[in-house]
Design an enzyme around this catalytic site. Structure first.
Site, PDB file in Angstrom:
ATOM      1  N   LYS A 219       0.925  -1.206  -0.014  1.00  0.00           N
ATOM      2  CA  LYS A 219       0.093   0.084   0.066  1.00  0.00           C
ATOM      3  C   LYS A 219       0.927   1.213  -0.177  1.00  0.00           C
ATOM      4  CE  LYS A 219      -3.889   2.152   2.751  1.00  0.00           C
ATOM      5  NZ  LYS A 219      -4.598   2.170   3.780  1.00  0.00           N
ATOM      6  N   GLU A 225      10.536  -4.288   4.530  1.00  0.00           N
ATOM      7  CA  GLU A 225      10.848  -5.853   4.180  1.00  0.00           C
ATOM      8  C   GLU A 225      10.448  -6.046   2.846  1.00  0.00           C
ATOM      9  OE1 GLU A 225       9.006  -4.734   6.823  1.00  0.00           O
ATOM     10  OE2 GLU A 225       8.963  -6.049   8.479  1.00  0.00           O
ATOM     11  N   GLY A 280      -5.006  -2.061   4.886  1.00  0.00           N
ATOM     12  CA  GLY A 280      -3.998  -3.193   4.311  1.00  0.00           C
ATOM     13  C   GLY A 280      -4.675  -4.693   4.789  1.00  0.00           C
ATOM     14  N   ARG A 281      -5.276  -4.732   5.991  1.00  0.00           N
ATOM     15  CA  ARG A 281      -5.692  -6.197   6.107  1.00  0.00           C
ATOM     16  C   ARG A 281      -7.181  -6.352   5.652  1.00  0.00           C
ATOM     17  NH1 ARG A 281      -4.816  -2.631  10.391  1.00  0.00           N
ATOM     18  NH2 ARG A 281      -6.415  -1.775  11.667  1.00  0.00           N
ATOM     19  N   GLU A 366      -4.718  -6.709  14.639  1.00  0.00           N
ATOM     20  CA  GLU A 366      -4.112  -5.431  14.628  1.00  0.00           C
ATOM     21  C   GLU A 366      -5.498  -4.383  14.419  1.00  0.00           C
ATOM     22  OE1 GLU A 366      -0.645  -4.751  11.669  1.00  0.00           O
ATOM     23  OE2 GLU A 366      -2.311  -4.250  10.415  1.00  0.00           O
ATOM     24  N   HIS A 398      -3.593 -32.696  17.976  1.00  0.00           N
ATOM     25  CA  HIS A 398      -2.216 -33.598  18.582  1.00  0.00           C
ATOM     26  C   HIS A 398      -1.478 -32.639  18.867  1.00  0.00           C
ATOM     27  CE1 HIS A 398      -4.234 -37.305  17.034  1.00  0.00           C
ATOM     28  NE2 HIS A 398      -4.685 -36.434  16.249  1.00  0.00           N
ATOM     29  N   LYS A 511       9.279  -0.221  14.183  1.00  0.00           N
ATOM     30  CA  LYS A 511       9.896   0.126  12.888  1.00  0.00           C
ATOM     31  C   LYS A 511      10.820   1.171  13.233  1.00  0.00           C
ATOM     32  CE  LYS A 511       5.776  -0.864  10.298  1.00  0.00           C
ATOM     33  NZ  LYS A 511       4.722  -0.285   9.250  1.00  0.00           N
TER      34      LYS A 511
HETATM   35  O1  F6P Z   1       3.233  -3.240   9.836  1.00  0.00           O
HETATM   36  C1  F6P Z   1       1.922  -3.119   9.795  1.00  0.00           C
HETATM   37  C2  F6P Z   1       1.420  -2.753   8.417  1.00  0.00           C
HETATM   38  O2  F6P Z   1       1.407  -1.482   8.238  1.00  0.00           O
HETATM   39  C3  F6P Z   1       0.233  -3.526   7.873  1.00  0.00           C
HETATM   40  O3  F6P Z   1      -0.909  -2.749   8.434  1.00  0.00           O
HETATM   41  C4  F6P Z   1       0.166  -3.696   6.518  1.00  0.00           C
HETATM   42  O4  F6P Z   1      -0.840  -4.597   6.244  1.00  0.00           O
HETATM   43  C5  F6P Z   1       1.704  -4.265   6.255  1.00  0.00           C
HETATM   44  O5  F6P Z   1       2.175  -3.416   7.370  1.00  0.00           O
HETATM   45  C6  F6P Z   1       2.224  -3.816   4.798  1.00  0.00           C
HETATM   46  O6  F6P Z   1       2.117  -2.611   4.525  1.00  0.00           O
HETATM   47  P1  F6P Z   1       2.453  -1.978   3.095  1.00  0.00           P
HETATM   48  O7  F6P Z   1       1.224  -2.689   2.320  1.00  0.00           O
HETATM   49  O8  F6P Z   1       2.153  -0.442   2.905  1.00  0.00           O
HETATM   50  O9  F6P Z   1       3.667  -2.485   2.487  1.00  0.00           O
END
Ligand code: F6P
Length: 538
Positions: A219, A225, A280-281, A366, A398, A511
């Protein structure tokens, strides 16, 4: 006329649920309910299942094993009304800026609305942009599938690698796994999320650069990452195909940040945007779902959206007493706030749903893992979101089910299962569903000392609540319903707890600290004695 003391309390502080008269009423009702156990409630009412289940469009929700009496739901529904769940629901669907901390609308529901139904937000019909992106996604998917869109060397693209994290990974990954038996022949999808280089390294070992399409899903297009993994993938591609121009044929992006996407070097034709009113979620319905569409085909992706729309309609129109997301949310509130249970286990009895608990962890934790109210006040009087965890059945049986049956904590469970199997081999499905039912029964009934022949180790307290959610089969349509159901459940609980379910400031501090440590600017932190050992273990 003088208002009654209860009414005054209720009118003065309706934002804090625990200050409402109905909350106190529910507290005393809970004290009463605790004097009966669920097993006895079943014994006293042979029609308990009839009273405590509801259906919608191929879904059956059985909540008869919850620790409730006939009086519980009417009180919980009064609480929902008191907290104006219906009003907030309308605000969400209408595009009001209910994500107040970020001053944004929350409109993932618009993404599954029929395209010809206009939705005017701030004087603009937002459905026309949705339609444009959808048409571009379809054209690209079709091109990849029919071979008219090829890689740099002219070969068909058959490996799809989604690079994203959090909502840009968990939703699409969960859906692609769930709908594996719907996957288009010849297409393989991979998901890379972790910044641990091993994740991308192991993925790159399995794919051929000439036939791979990378989807950078982010987004913000700034997530550490994702950008680290996207850079590694880009370098790998250029190194193998020997030309920077290859990137334009092998990379697409789904994002709200167009400048950052073009700075990365992505072909503007392969930039699939979405709006910042998609959290995002909640984003798998947007262009973030491109990996899903490439995996199962665009028509099936739209069927997934249709299933979600069916749930949206149910949520918007069904009376609260029969409204599955509302009932699920209220029963969760009952367990969390009135019976005092801290966790909830999500137990899909279907191997294809093996990522569903992980997806729900983000969706729920979240959204509702918050201790500050919508009004900016610290929440001291009641608990908010529970700990969510789970695994598919029967594997979980299990592993951690020992604690679910005999541990000192009571953990309400959601058992989720399709009635028909995608792979009807021998007795497998019968065994699977029978196990599920047996677990729910064992949790509820338990085993008394006399039933255990006097052996205390073999006593099960029972009285452990669960829901059972059944649906016809793992299809794109039912999966769409299932995901939308949990989205709305999470929303309703956020409204009752008076929190904004749509921001996530709780992920920021870690972060920021990681960046500070990386840049060596960690003087404000406590003395991190272990830091040198990260570079050179003793
Ligand atoms: O670290 C949390 C977050 O902001 C989530 O809410 C989101 O889904 C994810 O990181 C990834 O964010 P982006 O889509 O901006 O890379």
């Amino acid at each position: 006329m003088t208002a009654s003391p209860n009414l005054q309390t209720s009118q003065m502080s309706t934002n804090n649920p625990s200050k409402t008269a109905i909350w106190n009423h529910l507290k005393s009702h809970a004290a009463d309910v605790k004097t009966h156990n669920i097993r006895d409630l079943f014994a006293a009412d042979s029609a308990r299942f009839d009273h405590f289940h509801t259906r919608h469009d191929g879904l059956l929700f059985d909540y008869s094993r919850q620790h409730i009496t006939a009086d519980t739901l009417p009180l919980l529904i009064d609480l929902a009304k008191e907290m104006d769940v219906e009003g907030w629901r309308e605000k969400m669907f209408n595009g009001d800026a209910i994500n107040t901390t970020e001053n944004r609308a929350v409109l993932h529901t618009a993404l599954r609305r029929p395209l010809d139904q206009a939705l005017n937000v701030n004087g603009e019909n937002i459905m026309s942009d949705i339609q444009t992106v959808r048409a571009n996604m379809r054209a690209f998917c079709d091109g990849v599938h029919d071979g008219s869109w090829t890689g740099f060397t002219g070969k068909r693209l058959t490996s799809i690698v989604n690079i994203g994290i959090g909502g840009s990974d968990l939703g699409p990954y969960m859906v692609c796994e769930a709908l594996k038996s719907w996957q288009i022949e010849g297409i393989k999808t991979y998901f890379v999320s972790n910044v641990d280089g091993s994740h991308i390294a192991e993925t790159l070992k399995q794919i051929d650069p000439e036939t791979t399409l990378f989807l950078v899903a982010s987004k913000t297009f700034t997530t550490q990452e994702t950008m680290a993994n996207a850079d590694t993938a880009k370098n790998w591609l250029i190194e193998h195909l020997g030309d920077n121009a290859a990137v334009a044929k092998h990379f697409a992006a789904m994002s709200t940040n167009e400048p950052a996407v073009s700075a990365f070097g992505i072909n503007p034709d392969l930039m699939f945007p979405f709006e910042n009113w998609v959290g995002g979620r909640f984003s798998l319905w947007s262009s973030i779902g491109l990996s899903i569409a490439l995996s199962i085909g665009f028509d099936q992706f739209e069927t997934l959206l249709d299933g979600a729309y069916s749930m949206d309609q149910h949520f918007q129109t069904a009376p609260l007493e029969e409204n599955i997301p509302v009932l699920m949310a209220l029963l969760g509130v009952w367990n969390r706030n009135f019976l005092g249970y801290d966790a909830q286990s999500i137990l899909p009895y279907d191997q294809y749903l093996h990522r569903f608990p992980a997806f729900l962890q983000q969706l729920d934790m979240e959204s509702n893992g918050k201790h500050v109210s919508r009004d900016g006040e610290e929440i001291k009087d009641y608990e908010t979101g529970p700990i969510i965890f789970g695994e598919p059945g029967t594997n979980g049986q299990h592993a951690f089910f020992q604690l679910l049956h005999q541990g000192t904590s009571i953990i309400p469970c959601d058992f989720i299962a399709p009635i028909t199997s995608q792979n009807p081999l021998g007795d497998h499905h019968k065994l699977l569903l029978t196990n599920m039912l047996a677990q729910a029964e064992a949790m509820m009934r338990g085993r008394t000392l006399s039933e255990a022949n006097g052996n205390p180790q073999k006593v099960f307290e029972g009285n452990r609540p669960s829901n059972i959610l059944l649906f016809d089969g793992i299809t794109p349509y039912h999966l769409g319903q299932l995901v939308a159901l949990y989205e709305h459940k999470t929303f309703v609980q956020g409204i009752i707890w008076n929190i904004n379910s749509f921001d996530q400031f709780g992920v920021e501090l870690g972060k920021e600290m990681a960046n500070a440590i990386l840049s060596g600017d960690n003087k404000d932190m406590s003395n991190i004695g272990i830091l040198p050992f990260l570079q050179k273990p003793s």
